[in-house]
Design a protein around this motif. Structure first.
Motif, PDB file in Angstrom:
ATOM      1  N   ARG A  49      14.813 -45.119 -45.448  1.00  0.00           N
ATOM      2  CA  ARG A  49      14.386 -46.487 -45.115  1.00  0.00           C
ATOM      3  C   ARG A  49      15.053 -47.527 -46.019  1.00  0.00           C
ATOM      4  O   ARG A  49      15.252 -48.668 -45.609  1.00  0.00           O
ATOM      5  N   GLY A  80      22.144 -46.877 -37.088  1.00  0.00           N
ATOM      6  CA  GLY A  80      21.365 -46.397 -35.953  1.00  0.00           C
ATOM      7  C   GLY A  80      20.289 -45.465 -36.459  1.00  0.00           C
ATOM      8  O   GLY A  80      20.572 -44.341 -36.845  1.00  0.00           O
ATOM      9  N   LEU A  81      19.043 -45.941 -36.480  1.00  0.00           N
ATOM     10  CA  LEU A  81      17.959 -45.128 -37.033  1.00  0.00           C
ATOM     11  C   LEU A  81      17.171 -44.477 -35.908  1.00  0.00           C
ATOM     12  O   LEU A  81      16.654 -45.157 -35.022  1.00  0.00           O
ATOM     13  N   PHE A  83      13.857 -42.601 -35.096  1.00  0.00           N
ATOM     14  CA  PHE A  83      12.558 -42.430 -35.740  1.00  0.00           C
ATOM     15  C   PHE A  83      11.942 -41.080 -35.401  1.00  0.00           C
ATOM     16  O   PHE A  83      12.155 -40.535 -34.326  1.00  0.00           O
ATOM     17  N   THR A  85       8.962 -40.649 -34.611  1.00  0.00           N
ATOM     18  CA  THR A  85       8.106 -40.830 -33.436  1.00  0.00           C
ATOM     19  C   THR A  85       8.900 -41.361 -32.243  1.00  0.00           C
ATOM     20  O   THR A  85       8.314 -41.755 -31.251  1.00  0.00           O
ATOM     21  N   TYR A  86      10.205 -41.406 -32.364  1.00  0.00           N
ATOM     22  CA  TYR A  86      11.138 -41.933 -31.341  1.00  0.00           C
ATOM     23  C   TYR A  86      11.049 -43.448 -31.202  1.00  0.00           C
ATOM     24  O   TYR A  86      12.048 -44.096 -30.984  1.00  0.00           O
ATOM     25  N   ALA A  87       9.821 -43.998 -31.292  1.00  0.00           N
ATOM     26  CA  ALA A  87       9.640 -45.448 -31.189  1.00  0.00           C
ATOM     27  C   ALA A  87      10.318 -46.023 -29.957  1.00  0.00           C
ATOM     28  O   ALA A  87      10.990 -47.041 -30.016  1.00  0.00           O
ATOM     29  N   LEU A  88      10.141 -45.378 -28.821  1.00  0.00           N
ATOM     30  CA  LEU A  88      10.681 -45.950 -27.575  1.00  0.00           C
ATOM     31  C   LEU A  88       9.725 -47.026 -27.100  1.00  0.00           C
ATOM     32  O   LEU A  88       8.517 -46.873 -27.190  1.00  0.00           O
ATOM     33  N   GLN A 142      12.667 -37.768 -24.366  1.00  0.00           N
ATOM     34  CA  GLN A 142      12.403 -38.970 -25.167  1.00  0.00           C
ATOM     35  C   GLN A 142      13.296 -38.972 -26.403  1.00  0.00           C
ATOM     36  O   GLN A 142      13.859 -39.995 -26.789  1.00  0.00           O
ATOM     37  N   ARG A 149      19.942 -44.529 -27.750  1.00  0.00           N
ATOM     38  CA  ARG A 149      19.710 -45.920 -28.102  1.00  0.00           C
ATOM     39  C   ARG A 149      20.378 -46.264 -29.436  1.00  0.00           C
ATOM     40  O   ARG A 149      20.869 -47.365 -29.629  1.00  0.00           O
ATOM     41  N   SER A 150      20.369 -45.300 -30.350  1.00  0.00           N
ATOM     42  CA  SER A 150      20.997 -45.547 -31.645  1.00  0.00           C
ATOM     43  C   SER A 150      22.515 -45.411 -31.590  1.00  0.00           C
ATOM     44  O   SER A 150      23.232 -46.046 -32.345  1.00  0.00           O
ATOM     45  N   ASN A 166       8.775 -33.199 -33.688  1.00  0.00           N
ATOM     46  CA  ASN A 166       7.763 -33.228 -32.631  1.00  0.00           C
ATOM     47  C   ASN A 166       8.120 -32.339 -31.440  1.00  0.00           C
ATOM     48  O   ASN A 166       7.473 -32.417 -30.407  1.00  0.00           O
TER      49      ASN A 166
ATOM     50  N   ASP B 184       2.583 -49.715 -32.764  1.00  0.00           N
ATOM     51  CA  ASP B 184       3.194 -48.830 -33.742  1.00  0.00           C
ATOM     52  C   ASP B 184       4.323 -49.594 -34.452  1.00  0.00           C
ATOM     53  O   ASP B 184       5.243 -50.071 -33.792  1.00  0.00           O
ATOM     54  N   SER B 186       6.873 -48.768 -35.933  1.00  0.00           N
ATOM     55  CA  SER B 186       8.239 -48.287 -35.715  1.00  0.00           C
ATOM     56  C   SER B 186       8.852 -48.883 -34.457  1.00  0.00           C
ATOM     57  O   SER B 186      10.066 -48.928 -34.315  1.00  0.00           O
ATOM     58  N   LEU B 187       8.006 -49.360 -33.522  1.00  0.00           N
ATOM     59  CA  LEU B 187       8.560 -49.991 -32.320  1.00  0.00           C
ATOM     60  C   LEU B 187       9.272 -51.288 -32.677  1.00  0.00           C
ATOM     61  O   LEU B 187      10.272 -51.645 -32.069  1.00  0.00           O
ATOM     62  N   SER B 190      12.464 -50.304 -34.984  1.00  0.00           N
ATOM     63  CA  SER B 190      13.643 -49.817 -34.279  1.00  0.00           C
ATOM     64  C   SER B 190      14.390 -50.977 -33.635  1.00  0.00           C
ATOM     65  O   SER B 190      15.613 -50.956 -33.556  1.00  0.00           O
ATOM     66  N   ASN B 193      16.332 -52.524 -36.373  1.00  0.00           N
ATOM     67  CA  ASN B 193      17.444 -51.644 -36.703  1.00  0.00           C
ATOM     68  C   ASN B 193      18.602 -51.828 -35.738  1.00  0.00           C
ATOM     69  O   ASN B 193      19.770 -51.727 -36.107  1.00  0.00           O
ATOM     70  N   LEU B 194      18.272 -52.168 -34.471  1.00  0.00           N
ATOM     71  CA  LEU B 194      19.334 -52.341 -33.476  1.00  0.00           C
ATOM     72  C   LEU B 194      19.840 -53.779 -33.421  1.00  0.00           C
ATOM     73  O   LEU B 194      20.643 -54.121 -32.579  1.00  0.00           O
ATOM     74  N   VAL B 289       2.855 -43.792 -24.800  1.00  0.00           N
ATOM     75  CA  VAL B 289       3.887 -43.339 -25.729  1.00  0.00           C
ATOM     76  C   VAL B 289       3.542 -43.680 -27.173  1.00  0.00           C
ATOM     77  O   VAL B 289       3.911 -44.714 -27.685  1.00  0.00           O
ATOM     78  N   VAL B 291       3.291 -41.284 -30.573  1.00  0.00           N
ATOM     79  CA  VAL B 291       3.215 -39.961 -31.198  1.00  0.00           C
ATOM     80  C   VAL B 291       2.381 -40.033 -32.462  1.00  0.00           C
ATOM     81  O   VAL B 291       1.535 -39.212 -32.726  1.00  0.00           O
ATOM     82  N   GLY B 292       2.622 -41.049 -33.243  1.00  0.00           N
ATOM     83  CA  GLY B 292       1.851 -41.202 -34.467  1.00  0.00           C
ATOM     84  C   GLY B 292       2.279 -42.503 -35.086  1.00  0.00           C
ATOM     85  O   GLY B 292       3.317 -43.035 -34.750  1.00  0.00           O
TER      86      GLY B 292
END
Lengths: 367, 582
Positions: A49, A80-81, A83, A85-88, A142, A149-150, A166, B184, B186-187, B190, B193-194, B289, B291-292
């Motif tokens: 991070r 390009g990170l 995550f 949890t994917y964070a979609l 996912q 995406r990254s 996961n 979340d 992280s949403l 991310s 990050n982009l 969606v 996960v945690g």
């Protein structure tokens, strides 16, 4: 794609009373697949991070190429990170998730964007799923969207934060080969965080072992496993039996040494020619379970490097049998016997003798 | 649907579960009688005309220009109130979920205060403060030379919107922040990050993710505005549909059918809205969606000018939206200024001696406490039961039960009130007894109006309690009852207490049914009137009654504040308050 090397110089980060990064120095070269490996809570995610810019270090500098990027905000770092949890984004279709980052890059026409997104989706094997919502995808899919995406923004550095944790075991193995394949093809500098040593050993060019925020050892997978620098690394990567002792004597060539353990056992070991060992120094002799051979009691071929004991526990694991052997002085040593199909499997309580090659003893200095 | 098939469908999940069957049958019956039937009664009744059945009532209604105007005004006010509430509520929701600053918790409490504006007297005190001869109007004129010939509020549509906005904007704030705080982190990370940042990040990621909560807030604000009887009456603004429904009922030469027509139209509008809301925001897709959650790194400490800016914004909003409370206290304790002045004439405790001097007014308070307590208890019990069988059981008619339990939320309060008035004032077959003359009908009405919230909240809590926690208890030998008692209920405890208290609170300040359904016998004797009705009639008495109305309003504010404090203590930082429609 502009690929850069990444350098961390004396990075330190404290959270209240926990030190998440303790004077971390890393030098990751262009196009390398570099892994941060350590137990959970060791600070590896914090380091990632810091590289992505989401956590600010207390001390130290982060370099991309020759440029210090300490003060560059996350959205300008072009990393390009991926995550854990994917964070979609649940409100966007797969296509829009992947195309998102392109809106902040050099102006592209709609067609160029579409082409780029489709190429990337093909690369990760997701063609035809552009119009799905993330909630309509499986975990593995996912994960691929997150990767696409990254990748689509052609980042200078790809950062992966436990991306496979996961997924189920089979898929995990499949995806890690996939990630490695894509990384190789794109030649992109990649920093990968995981607590799974098998994963780390199998895909990395280089691994940094992290414990309590500090780098324990950096090296290629093979040297990490075969040449651990300290007892933490030896114990964390694979299993190791430790015998505490003192060097009795080093021969003139400097290539073999004799030591006595606390229990008075004599062990002969070959030495690494690059290292100098002093007579009388305290050391730990580390022997891997697979390096120890079990024999019927008293029937070892040579009296050198022999330990007697009795079987305390036997577990059959299919490709091998793991024994726990109780030594005369009460320690437990672990021994792996591979391919047990044609071997005699010792029973619990049976008396046995163990032997190992002097080349399989790795000396570690006590701290 | 036969009893056999109900038991049969329960049986699929194990042994005959008499507990679930009894809960199911009884809650189904209760909702049919006390929610569906009264509303249907209004709907059917509106088509009854002298010659049989037909649309005559609608045509007669529509032929009167002031009635059309009233409907149009109500819709306009609803829309404008929603817009203004959004303008205030959205930025505050963002600030309160993404930043921390000194005195944060104090602000959090203060920001919910507007919602507990006491009915009638709250709106009335806005007139006292901001009207043509208002205290603040006069004060600004004398100190700053700021001349407003009509005052800030006057008998106009815009003033109705102002009063409603002062009252309702926290609905937008609370619902949006519930959504915002669930995102979340992280949403957003991310997206950063982009390459996204600032406003782009906000309107492409944050806002869409907060939409479900925001839309819920919009819906509630609109419905609440659409059932507001009190503010237009207090502002003497006549052409407003819900108030018109009330007037047609109480006026001597009123046309009762028009009240029904208004109710049917309002109900249809809100049902259409609810369907639209569900269509455009597919809530389910948003929820899945996750996960945690990552660490909440997106909460920032506000410093320097940013913090100063927040304080200015929050203090401004709080000052304006607590005007009704301040005004109510002034009316209750002070001798109001002479005409054209802003200087209070000194202490005046007449209101209090009036309230506590007469049995009739004493009973107002006691009645309402009894009614609201019972309504709260009913909601806790019924909400938990219905929530439990909806989450844990499969049975025939589940969707029907679900829809019925949510219905009072989508139906303006005035509709339910009218339904109760009509349906329960018919004599019970073979007797001369009318349910509507018995005080308990108010308890039922209160509990039914709030039921959707307690069902929803126990539904939500139960979904978070993984079934394995209950199964583990049963696996270790606990019976179903024992499991419920020792595992499920303790886990739901905080939610139930909070839900019950909020039910108490809404019942205590409820307007529509309190005003329209007037039982003849109270729990303490002849006086059955609740506090809200007391406030209304004190104000109607004219200047002599203001002080007493103010005192009653102060009692409501104090009790409400105690409830909020109590709920905050029980639910704590982690819980969410569902603050609902009155």
């Amino acid at each position: 794609m502009k690929v850069v090397n990444v350098k961390l110089v004396h990075i330190t980060k404290r959270f209240e009373d926990v030190t998440a990064a303790d004077d971390v120095c890393l030098d990751i070269s262009e196009g390398q697949f570099f892994t941060l490996l350590g137990p959970s809570g060791c600070g590896k995610t914090t380091i990632l991070r810091i590289i992505a810019g989401f956590t600010r270090q207390d001390f130290g500098d982060v370099y991309f190429g020759n440029r210090i990027i300490n003060d560059v905000p996350p959205h300008k770092r072009n990393t390009g990170l991926v995550f854990q949890t994917y964070a979609l984004w649940p409100h966007m279709k797969v296509f829009d998730n992947v195309a998102f980052g392109l809106d902040f890059r050099d102006s592209m026409t709609k067609d160029e964007k579409r082409k780029r997104v489709n190429e990337t989706l093909n690369l990760v094997g997701l063609e035809g799923l552009e119009n799905r919502l993330p909630s309509q995808l499986s975990g593995g899919q996912q994960q691929r969207v997150a990767l696409a995406r990254s990748l689509v923004i052609e980042p200078q550095v790809l950062l992966l934060d436990e991306p496979l944790s996961n997924l189920d075991a089979k898929l995990r193995v499949q995806m890690r080969t996939e990630i490695k394949r894509i990384q190789k093809r794109l030649g992109i500098t990649t920093i990968y965080v995981t607590h799974d040593q098998e994963e780390a050993l199998s895909i990395s060019d280089e691994i940094a072992i992290i414990n309590m925020g500090a780098v324990q050892q950096i090296g290629a997978p093979r040297s990490i496993y075969e040449d651990p620098d300290n007892s933490f690394v030896a114990g964390f990567i694979g299993l190791a039996n430790f015998l505490w002792g003192r060097i009795l004597e080093v021969d003139e060539s400097g290539l073999t040494a004799t030591l006595t353990t606390k229990e008075g056992l004599e062990i002969i070991t070959e030495l690494d020619p690059d290292e100098i060992w002093e007579k009388g120094g305290d050391v730990i002799a580390s022997v891997r379970p697979e390096a120890i051979v079990l024999h019927e009691y008293g029937s070892t071929p040579s009296p050198i490097n022999r330990i007697d004991g009795s079987v305390r526990f036997t577990s059959y694991l299919g490709n091998r049998v793991r024994y726990e052997i109780k030594t005369a002085w009460g320690d437990t040593l672990r021994v792996d016997a591979y391919n047990p199909r044609h071997q005699y499997v010792f029973k619990e309580g049976e008396r046995v003798s163990m032997s190992f090659d002097s080349r399989d003893v790795k000396l570690i200095r006590t701290e | 649907m036969s009893g056999k098939s109900i038991v049969g469908s329960f049986r699929k999940r194990g042994a005959i579960d008499w507990f679930s069957t009894v809960s199911y049958v009884s809650s189904m019956l209760l909702l049919l009688i006390f929610i569906l039937a009264p509303i249907l009664f209004v709907f059917v009744g509106v088509f009854r005309v002298d010659t049989g059945w037909g649309f005559d009532n609608f045509f007669r209604y529509w032929a009167i220009p002031s009635m059309r105007k009233g409907l149009w005004n109500a819709l306009t006010a609803g829309a404008l109130t929603t817009v203004f509430s959004s303008i205030i509520g959205l930025p505050i929701a963002y600030v309160m979920t993404r930043y921390r600053f000194p005195a944060f918790n104090l602000f959090k409490v203060l920001l919910t205060l507007p919602l507990i504006m006491p009915p009638f007297i709250g709106a009335f005190s806005i007139v006292v403060m901001l009207g043509r001869n208002g205290i603040i109007t006069n004060l600004l004129r004398d100190i700053l030379g700021f001349q407003l010939s009509q005052g800030f509020v006057s008998p106009s549509l815009m003033s109705v919107v102002i009063v409603q906005t002062i009252h309702l904007w926290p609905l937008i704030y609370l619902n949006t922040s519930a959504s915002l705080s669930k995102i979340d982190p992280s949403l957003e990370e991310s997206a950063r990050n982009l390459g996204a940042s600032g406003l782009k990040l906000f309107y492409r990621i944050t806002l869409p993710l907060a939409i479900p909560g925001y839309i819920a807030g919009v819906f509630l604000t609109f419905i609440w505005s659409l059932s507001d009887i009190g503010s237009p009456i207090m502002l003497s603004f006549g052409k407003y549909a819900p108030s018109q429904a009330f007037w047609e009922l109480v006026r001597v030469e009123g046309i009762v059918e028009f009240a029904s027509v208004i109710c049917v139209i309002l109900t249809l509008i809100s049902i259409i809205l609810l369907i639209l809301v569900n269509r455009f925001v597919s809530l389910k897709e948003y929820a899945t969606v996750r996960v945690g959650a990552a660490s909440s790194t997106i909460i920032k400490q506000a410093r320097g000018w940013v913090a100063v800016g927040f304080y200015v914004l929050l203090l401004l909003v709080i000052t304006i939206s607590t005007l009704p409370h301040v005004g109510t206290f002034i009316i209750a304790f002070a001798e109001l200024p002479k005409y054209g002045s802003w200087i209070l004439q000194g202490l005046n405790l007449e209101g209090w001696t009036t309230v506590f001097g007469r049995a009739e007014t004493q009973h107002l308070v006691i009645n309402s406490i009894i009614y609201a307590t019972l309504a709260g208890l009913i909601d806790v019990l019924l909400g938990a039961l219905i929530g439990f069988i909806l989450v844990r059981k499969k049975f025939v008619g589940k969707t029907f039960l679900d829809v019925m339990s949510i219905m009072p939320l989508a139906v303006p309060g005035v509709v339910i009130a009218l339904g109760y008035l009509f349906f329960f004032s018919t004599r019970l077959p073979g007797t001369t007894f009318r349910l509507s003359s018995f005080w308990f009908i108010l308890v039922i009405a209160y509990s039914m109006r709030r039921l959707p919230y307690s069902v929803r909240s126990s539904h939500a809590v139960l979904q978070q309690i993984h079934v394995s926690l209950e199964e583990a208890a049963q696996n270790l030998g606990a019976s179903r009852m024992w499991t419920m008692l020792k595992v499920t209920i303790p886990l739901m405890y905080a939610g139930l207490i909070a839900g019950g208290t909020m039910s108490f609170l809404t019942a205590f300040t409820e307007v529509s049914t309190s005003l329209m359904v007037q039982p003849l016998h109270g729990p303490l004797g002849v006086h059955a009137r609740p506090i809200t009705l007391g406030i209304y009639s004190e104000i109607q008495r004219g200047a002599g009654g203001y002080a007493a109305a103010g005192a009653l309003g102060v009692i409501q504010i104090v009790i409400a504040a105690l409830c909020f404090y109590f709920v905050n203590r029980v639910v704590g930082e982690t819980g969410e308050l569902s603050i609902g429609v009155g």
